[in-house]
Each structure stands twice: as structure tokens, then as C-alpha cells.
Design a protein around this motif. Structure first.
Motif, PDB file in Angstrom:
ATOM      1  N   SER A 153     -28.858  33.185  14.517  1.00 23.00           N
ATOM      2  CA  SER A 153     -28.382  33.374  13.145  1.00 23.00           C
ATOM      3  C   SER A 153     -27.006  32.753  12.989  1.00 23.00           C
ATOM      4  N   ILE A 154     -26.599  32.594  11.728  1.00 27.00           N
ATOM      5  CA  ILE A 154     -25.242  32.135  11.404  1.00 27.00           C
ATOM      6  C   ILE A 154     -24.591  33.251  10.596  1.00 27.00           C
ATOM      7  N   ARG A 155     -23.488  33.742  11.089  1.00 32.04           N
ATOM      8  CA  ARG A 155     -22.758  34.814  10.409  1.00 32.04           C
ATOM      9  C   ARG A 155     -21.284  34.440  10.355  1.00 32.04           C
ATOM     10  N   GLY A 156     -20.591  35.013   9.387  1.00 31.74           N
ATOM     11  CA  GLY A 156     -19.177  34.681   9.229  1.00 31.74           C
ATOM     12  C   GLY A 156     -18.336  35.886   8.879  1.00 31.74           C
ATOM     13  N   ILE A 157     -17.012  35.713   8.991  1.00 32.83           N
ATOM     14  CA  ILE A 157     -16.047  36.705   8.524  1.00 32.83           C
ATOM     15  C   ILE A 157     -15.008  35.988   7.667  1.00 32.83           C
ATOM     16  N   ASN A 158     -14.417  36.720   6.751  1.00 29.61           N
ATOM     17  CA  ASN A 158     -13.445  36.176   5.815  1.00 29.61           C
ATOM     18  C   ASN A 158     -12.072  36.752   6.124  1.00 29.61           C
ATOM     19  N   ALA A 159     -11.192  35.917   6.674  1.00 29.88           N
ATOM     20  CA  ALA A 159      -9.801  36.324   6.899  1.00 29.88           C
ATOM     21  C   ALA A 159      -9.040  36.036   5.605  1.00 29.88           C
ATOM     22  N   ALA A 160      -9.043  37.011   4.716  1.00 28.19           N
ATOM     23  CA  ALA A 160      -8.505  36.822   3.364  1.00 28.19           C
ATOM     24  C   ALA A 160      -7.029  36.444   3.404  1.00 28.19           C
ATOM     25  N   GLY A 161      -6.675  35.425   2.624  1.00 25.34           N
ATOM     26  CA  GLY A 161      -5.278  35.025   2.483  1.00 25.34           C
ATOM     27  C   GLY A 161      -4.712  34.243   3.642  1.00 25.34           C
ATOM     28  N   GLN A 162      -5.573  33.792   4.578  1.00 18.79           N
ATOM     29  CA  GLN A 162      -5.077  33.125   5.786  1.00 18.79           C
ATOM     30  C   GLN A 162      -5.381  31.626   5.817  1.00 18.79           C
ATOM     31  N   ALA A 163      -5.621  31.022   4.647  1.00 17.41           N
ATOM     32  CA  ALA A 163      -5.982  29.598   4.610  1.00 17.41           C
ATOM     33  C   ALA A 163      -4.894  28.697   5.182  1.00 17.41           C
ATOM     34  N   TYR A 220     -14.933  26.734  11.128  1.00 16.78           N
ATOM     35  CA  TYR A 220     -14.021  27.372  10.174  1.00 16.78           C
ATOM     36  C   TYR A 220     -13.934  26.543   8.900  1.00 16.78           C
ATOM     37  N   LEU A 221     -13.559  27.249   7.819  1.00 16.98           N
ATOM     38  CA  LEU A 221     -13.409  26.603   6.528  1.00 16.98           C
ATOM     39  C   LEU A 221     -12.279  27.301   5.783  1.00 16.98           C
ATOM     40  N   ALA A 222     -11.204  26.556   5.509  1.00 18.27           N
ATOM     41  CA  ALA A 222     -10.075  27.088   4.743  1.00 18.27           C
ATOM     42  C   ALA A 222     -10.229  26.654   3.288  1.00 18.27           C
ATOM     43  N   ILE A 223     -10.056  27.618   2.379  1.00 21.55           N
ATOM     44  CA  ILE A 223     -10.149  27.326   0.947  1.00 21.55           C
ATOM     45  C   ILE A 223      -8.726  27.155   0.417  1.00 21.55           C
ATOM     46  N   ASN A 224      -8.369  25.927   0.107  1.00 17.32           N
ATOM     47  CA  ASN A 224      -7.025  25.651  -0.400  1.00 17.32           C
ATOM     48  C   ASN A 224      -6.834  26.260  -1.787  1.00 17.32           C
ATOM     49  N   SER A 237     -11.911  21.909   6.655  1.00 17.17           N
ATOM     50  CA  SER A 237     -12.974  22.506   7.456  1.00 17.17           C
ATOM     51  C   SER A 237     -13.323  21.662   8.674  1.00 17.17           C
ATOM     52  N   SER A 238     -13.906  22.347   9.671  1.00 17.42           N
ATOM     53  CA  SER A 238     -14.362  21.651  10.879  1.00 17.42           C
ATOM     54  C   SER A 238     -15.769  21.101  10.709  1.00 17.42           C
ATOM     55  N   PHE A 239     -16.459  21.460   9.594  1.00 19.94           N
ATOM     56  CA  PHE A 239     -17.860  21.037   9.452  1.00 19.94           C
ATOM     57  C   PHE A 239     -18.234  20.592   8.040  1.00 19.94           C
ATOM     58  N   ASP A 265      -8.299  31.837   1.231  1.00 18.57           N
ATOM     59  CA  ASP A 265      -9.027  32.515   2.306  1.00 18.57           C
ATOM     60  C   ASP A 265      -9.401  31.547   3.422  1.00 18.57           C
ATOM     61  N   LEU A 266      -9.592  32.110   4.615  1.00 16.23           N
ATOM     62  CA  LEU A 266     -10.010  31.344   5.791  1.00 16.23           C
ATOM     63  C   LEU A 266     -11.297  31.954   6.324  1.00 16.23           C
ATOM     64  N   LEU A 267     -12.357  31.159   6.382  1.00 19.41           N
ATOM     65  CA  LEU A 267     -13.666  31.642   6.812  1.00 19.41           C
ATOM     66  C   LEU A 267     -13.978  31.145   8.221  1.00 19.41           C
ATOM     67  N   PHE A 268     -14.508  32.030   9.053  1.00 19.81           N
ATOM     68  CA  PHE A 268     -14.934  31.658  10.405  1.00 19.81           C
ATOM     69  C   PHE A 268     -16.432  31.936  10.530  1.00 19.81           C
ATOM     70  N   PHE A 269     -17.142  31.040  11.253  1.00 20.47           N
ATOM     71  CA  PHE A 269     -18.587  31.187  11.418  1.00 20.47           C
ATOM     72  C   PHE A 269     -18.963  31.030  12.887  1.00 20.47           C
ATOM     73  N   ALA A 270     -19.902  31.876  13.320  1.00 17.36           N
ATOM     74  CA  ALA A 270     -20.492  31.748  14.649  1.00 17.36           C
ATOM     75  C   ALA A 270     -21.979  31.523  14.481  1.00 17.36           C
TER      76      ALA A 270
END
Length: 597
Positions: free
Chosen positions: A328-338, A362-366, A373-375, A397-402
Motif C-alpha cells: 500500500s501507499i500511505r502518507g502523513i501530513n506534517a502541517a506547516g513544515q513545507a 515527500y511533497l512540500a506545498i509552497n 517534491s521528490s516524485f 504543509d509537508l507530506l511524506f509517503f511510504a
């Protein structure tokens, strides 16, 4: 030269003296924290387990012999002082309970002199732990450690009182037991009178407390010493203490209720903290899906989101490969850490690799809505928007995915959310969030042994609606098991027990035991079950972990009087150590010096 206590009687501990005693003559005893000779007056801070009290020795108001002795006082001398309680002549010390009074000394006896200690006896010591543990008897004089052990004593006393009032009987179970190698490694004790045979120190009183239920004792508890020969960490020791209990004629609700009220009492009376009951509950599946852990920390959000469906058509090889392999692909949102620096992101990627990840997307929302993003280059604009929307991402926000097998994804993101929360200082130690985790899997598959093993122990009751799966799909069977979790730490766990022979035999069969194997290991319990066994269940708290969290410490070593270090050795006594050859001969034991572990 040390003097005698003859004729002296301590009237108060240091902080038992207050401004209510002004004008009274008291006798106090303890250790010199520090002493300052100002010429015609000596100020001495006296310390005992209750705290500090200032003593003044004034030239002219006491004999020259007493004043001379007072001038020679040094840190850690043990003294007895008789004197009059007075209001402080100088400025009051608001940091001390006794900061508004002092003792004007009339008599002084030096009961014991002391060498200069290898480190200062003070709170929040900066001395290396290895040195402090080598001189643990000095370390234990520090006020913060004394407060922890006093708290531990109070918790044990309150626990005994509460459980006694609830109809529990305190019964001791044996320390020298039969080894039943199912779970952690046993500590073994050789028998002199039975050459070649060994006792095992108890990993828990499990079997004996179930036998006590068979014997009709109805409600048992014990503050029990347990032993496990396993690798150590901050919340684990080779010997540890459990608040252990077992109850007959109960359902899960009865066990959870009595333990919630116990925790409520302990936190109220020890910390003044109100615990709201009933405590929140969450199934094992929900905990894993939302937090990637069966002991989730609820002090902050950053929950896992399953985005597998959102990205199922992507050409991004990492995501595509994980889905094709059943992951599976799941992520977490590190809010405010872009705006997190790339160096810190790379450090988090390395951290994730330590938990089995091949990498971390990872994906940072400017702030302007664009992405870093790395992808991102492997996905369409529509796919990215859908992914960000699923993650409830917003500018900043900064999003991380595994992406991997579920077990690895849970491990990675479960650990990562704690790591990020720690770095962002979201883990407040005085913010207590309790949780019951329920409906654990009954079994887990061991790749090493190529068989199912019990997630808790072989006597855990399956949920009735899953009993039919024991024969067809054992991995899907849920247990009547529950853990109590506090701030991401498992405090304890328990279950309802199997008491029907047919279910127990089926359980052993699924675990790969023949009937002969089962009787060889647990025959005394299975035989006891032939003579009438009540429905029963129980729970055990880790007392050390509970006190660690109540005392806001980071390690259980700070709430245990004489702990071991990481390699299970005691730096103070130098245990374990060699023994005389004669002792080994009596036991018929030889040492293999070529053994490589």
C-alpha cells in the motif's frame, strides 16, 4: 571523628519543620548539602529525603567547640543538630518549602564524615549516567531520584489499598519455575540437587495466577518481579515489576472498569490529575490504519492516510511496484513544515530506512500552491492534486509517503510521526492521553519458525465470532485481548483466557504443538482444567513504565533503585560476574570459553 547518637532523638525530618514551629527546639538529622563559613557565622544546608533546611551556627551563641566543628563541615557529612526554629534573618528562599525559616543551632554532632563525592549531589545532574550508576548509592541521594522512588512507593501502597477494597487477595507466586520456551528468553537457574536440570525465573506469573482462579480465589493480585533475557532499551530492563491481577467470572468490561478506576485513583492522588472515564477504545486494526502502531500516541494528530486508491494508476515506479506486490501507499501530513530544510528531510529519509523503508517520498506545498517534491515529475497535475486533496494538504504543509508491504509502511510512518512530533516539541509530558487497544490478532506468523505463534500467549481466548477461522484462516482470528496505552507507551495488557478444553486443544494444534508437546510444557495447567475451571481473565501493568510516565522521566532507570545498563550488567556491583570453580563443580557446570554470542 564520628560521634554517637546516644541521648538524641530526631523530632522532625527537614521539611516537617515549618513556621508553625517557630520558637520550638527541634532535632534534625541528615546530610550536609553545602556549608558556608562567613567568619563569625556558618550557614549549613541540611538535606534528607524530604528536602532542605538551613542551619545557622553563630559564634558566641554556642560553645567554641561546637562552632569549631561547624566550621569543618563539608558536603555529605552526616550530622545531627538540635536548635531553635526561627524566622529567616536574611531574605526568604521561595524555591524551598522551608525557605522562610532556619534553625539556630545549639548542639551539633558529626555522626559520619565523608570523602569528597565523585560528582555533585544535585537535581538534574549533568554527570554521565555511567559514573552515576557506578556510585548509585550516591546518585540515589539526589532529590529528583528520591522523589521518583517516593512516588513509586506511594503508587504501590495506593494500588494495594485499592485492589484490597475491590476484593482482591495478594498472593505470592514462585520465583523458581519450569521453563516453557514460548516468548522471550528465560533466565535459567541450575539445580544442585537435580544435576543437569534448571529452573527458570518467571517472565510473568501467568500460569500460576490462572491456577489460582482454578483454585477458587476469585480475585488475585501481586506486585510481581519478572525476568526476561532480552535486549534492553529505555523502557525495558532484564528484571522488572508488574502490577499483576486475575479475576474470575468476568467479561472484558469488568476488567477494564476496575483498571480504569485504579488508574483514576493513582493519577488523582499522586499527581492531582483527573482521568476521564471510560477511557477511549480503539481496535488494533483502527490503531494500525490511523497511527501505524498498536500503541499510538494521541497527544497530536498527523494520522496516516491510505492513498493507494488515489495513485493506483500512476506510472511512478515506487508506488506502482508496491501495489503490484500487494502493498500500500500511505502518507502523513506534517502541517506547516513545507519550508523544512533539505538536510532535515534527508535525515528523516535516513530515519525511515532504519525502520525498513527503501526510501521516503515527500511533497512540500509552497505558499503559492506549487510543489517541491521528490516524485512530482513522475505524476500528472491531476494525480498530484488528487493526492494532496486526499492528504488534506494546504499551502505550507509537508507530506511524506511510504510505499511497501503494509507491515513496513506501518512501522515506517508510525515511527516517523513520533520522530517529527518530537522534533516539533509536540510531546508534552504533562499531557496524559490514555487508550485501550482491543481486538488484537490472536496469532502472528513467524517467518523464522514457519508457523503461527501466539501474539500474547497460548491461553488467550479467541473472539467467538472468529472461532470457525481457527481451522480455515488462523491469521484472521481476533483475540479477546486488550492493551492499555499512555502517550505511545504500552503500560500493560491482558486478555480473557481459554477455559474450554476443545478450544485450548485447537489453539495448541494451530500453534503446531502435538497433544504430547502441550502436556509436556503445560501439563499441570491442562490437568487442572479437568477439575472445573471458571471463566477468567486478567491484566498486568508495567509498574516501572507507569512511574516513568508519571514522573515525566525518559528512562525507567530513573525510577528503579538499582537498575541495569544496556548490556544487562550492574555497574555498581559488577554483576554478572565469574563464580568460584567449586560452585560450578557442585552444579556440574562447565564453561565453554570458545562460545561466541
Amino acid at each position: 571523628m564520628a560521634e554517637s547518637m546516644k541521648g538524641l532523638h530526631r523530632t522532625h525530618r527537614c521539611t516537617e519543620v515549618s513556621n508553625k514551629n517557630i520558637g520550638e527546639t527541634v532535632t534534625v538529622m541528615g546530610w550536609v548539602q553545602k556549608s558556608r563559613n562567613k567568619g563569625g557565622i556558618v550557614f549549613t544546608d541540611l538535606r534528607d529525603r524530604s528536602g532542605l533546611l538551613q542551619i545557622i551556627f553563630e559564634e558566641g551563641s554556642i560553645s567554641s567547640e561546637v562552632f569549631e566543628r561547624a566550621g569543618r563541615l563539608r558536603s555529605e557529612f552526616v550530622i545531627a543538630v538540635t536548635g531553635k526554629v526561627e524566622s529567616r534573618s536574611g531574605a526568604t528562599n521561595e524555591n524551598l518549602v522551608t525557605g522562610d525559616i532556619e534553625i539556630r543551632a545549639k548542639e551539633l554532632r558529626v555522626l559520619s564524615e565523608a570523602d569528597t563525592p565523585p560528582f555533585p549531589i544535585e537535581e538534574a545532574s549533568k554527570t554521565k549516567e555511567e559514573l552515576r550508576l557506578k556510585y548509585r548509592y550516591l546518585d540515589l541521594r539526589r532529590p529528583d531520584l528520591q522523589k521518583n522512588l517516593i512516588m513509586r512507593s506511594k503508587v504501590a501502597t495506593l494500588t494495594r489499598q485499592f485492589l484490597s477494597e475491590e476484593g482482591f487477595l495478594e498472593i505470592e507466586t514462585p520465583m523458581l519455575n519450569k521453563s516453557t520456551p514460548e516468548g522471550a528468553r528465560d533466565y535459567l537457574v541450575p539445580s544442585r540437587v537435580h544435576p543437569g536440570n534448571f529452573y527458570a525465573l518467571p517472565q510473568s506469573p501467568q500460569i500460576f495466577k490462572q491456577l489460582l482462579m482454578c483454585s477458587g480465589y476469585d480475585r488475585y493480585f501481586q506486585i510481581a518481579k519478572c525476568f526476561r533475557d532480552e535486549d534492553l532499551r529505555a523502557d525495558r530492563q532484564p528484571e522488572f515489576t508488574q502490577i499483576d491481577m486475575e479475576l474470575s467470572f468476568v467479561e472484558i468490561e469488568d476488567i477494564l472498569d476496575v483498571n480504569e478506576r485504579l488508574l483514576q485513583k493513582l493519577f488523582k492522588e499522586v499527581l492531582g490529575v483527573e482521568i476521564q472515564t471510560p477511557i477511549q477504545r480503539m481496535t488494533y486494526k483502527e490503531a494500525m490504519d490511523r497511527f501505524g502502531s498498536d500503541k499510538p500516541d494521541l497527544r497530536f494528530g498527523m494520522e496516516l492516510k491510505n492513498v493507494s486508491e488515489i495513485v493506483k494508476d500512476t506510472e511512478f515506479a515506487v508506488f506502482k511496484g508496491a501495489l503490484e506486490n500487494g502493498g500500500s501507499i500511505r502518507g502523513i501530513n506534517a502541517a506547516g513544515q513545507a519550508d523544512m530544510p533539505r538536510k532535515k528531510i534527508d535525515a528523516l529519509v535516513d530515519f525511515a530506512k532504519g525502520y525498513g523503508a527503501k526510501g521516503l517520498a515527500y511533497l512540500a506545498i509552497n505558499e503559492d500552491g506549487t510543489y517541491k517534491s521528490s516524485f512530482a515529475k513522475f505524476m500528472t497535475e491531476e494525480e498530484l492534486k488528487a493526492l494532496v486533496s486526499a492528504m488534506e494538504g494546504k499551502p505550507g504543509d509537508l507530506l511524506f509517503f511510504a510505499a511497501d508491504k503494509d507491515k513496513i509502511v506501518y512501522n515506517v510512518l508510525g515511527a516517523l510521526r513520533i520522530e517529527i512530533a518530537d522534533k516539533l516539541e509536540l510531546l508534552k509530558k504533562d499531557d496524559y492521553h490514555f487508550l485501550w487497544v482491543t481486538e488484537f490478532p490472536l496469532l502472528e506468523w513467524s517467518e523464522e519458525e514457519e508457523r503461527f505463534t501466539a501474539m500474547h500467549h497460548p491461553f488467550t481466548m479467541p473472539m467467538e465470532e472468529d472461532l470457525h477461522l481457527l481451522s480455515t484462516d488462523p491469521g484472521k482470528v481476533r483475540a479477546k485481548a486488550y492493551d492499555i496505552v499512555l502517550n505511545g507507551t504500552e503500560l500493560g495488557g491482558g486478555s480473557l483466557r481459554i477455559y474450554q478444553n476443545d478450544i485450548q486443544e485447537k489453539m495448541f494444534e494451530v500453534l503446531g504443538f502435538t497433544k504430547e508437546d502441550a502436556y509436556e510444557r503445560f501439563g499441570f495447567l491442562l490437568n487442572a482444567f479437568k477439575y472445573g475451571v471458571p471463566p477468567h481473565g486478567g491484566l498486568a501493568f508495567g509498574l516501572d513504565r507507569l512511574i516513568m510516565l508519571m514522573a515525566k522521566e525518559d528512562s525507567i532507570r530513573d525510577v528503579i533503585a538499582f537498575p541495569k545498563v544496556k548490556d544487562a550488567s550492574c555497574l555498581m556491583t559488577e554483576a554478572p560476574n565469574v563464580v568460584d570453580a567449586k560452585q560450578l563443580d557442585e552444579l556440574g557446570i562447565g564453561i565453554n570459553n570458545n562460545l561466541n554470542l
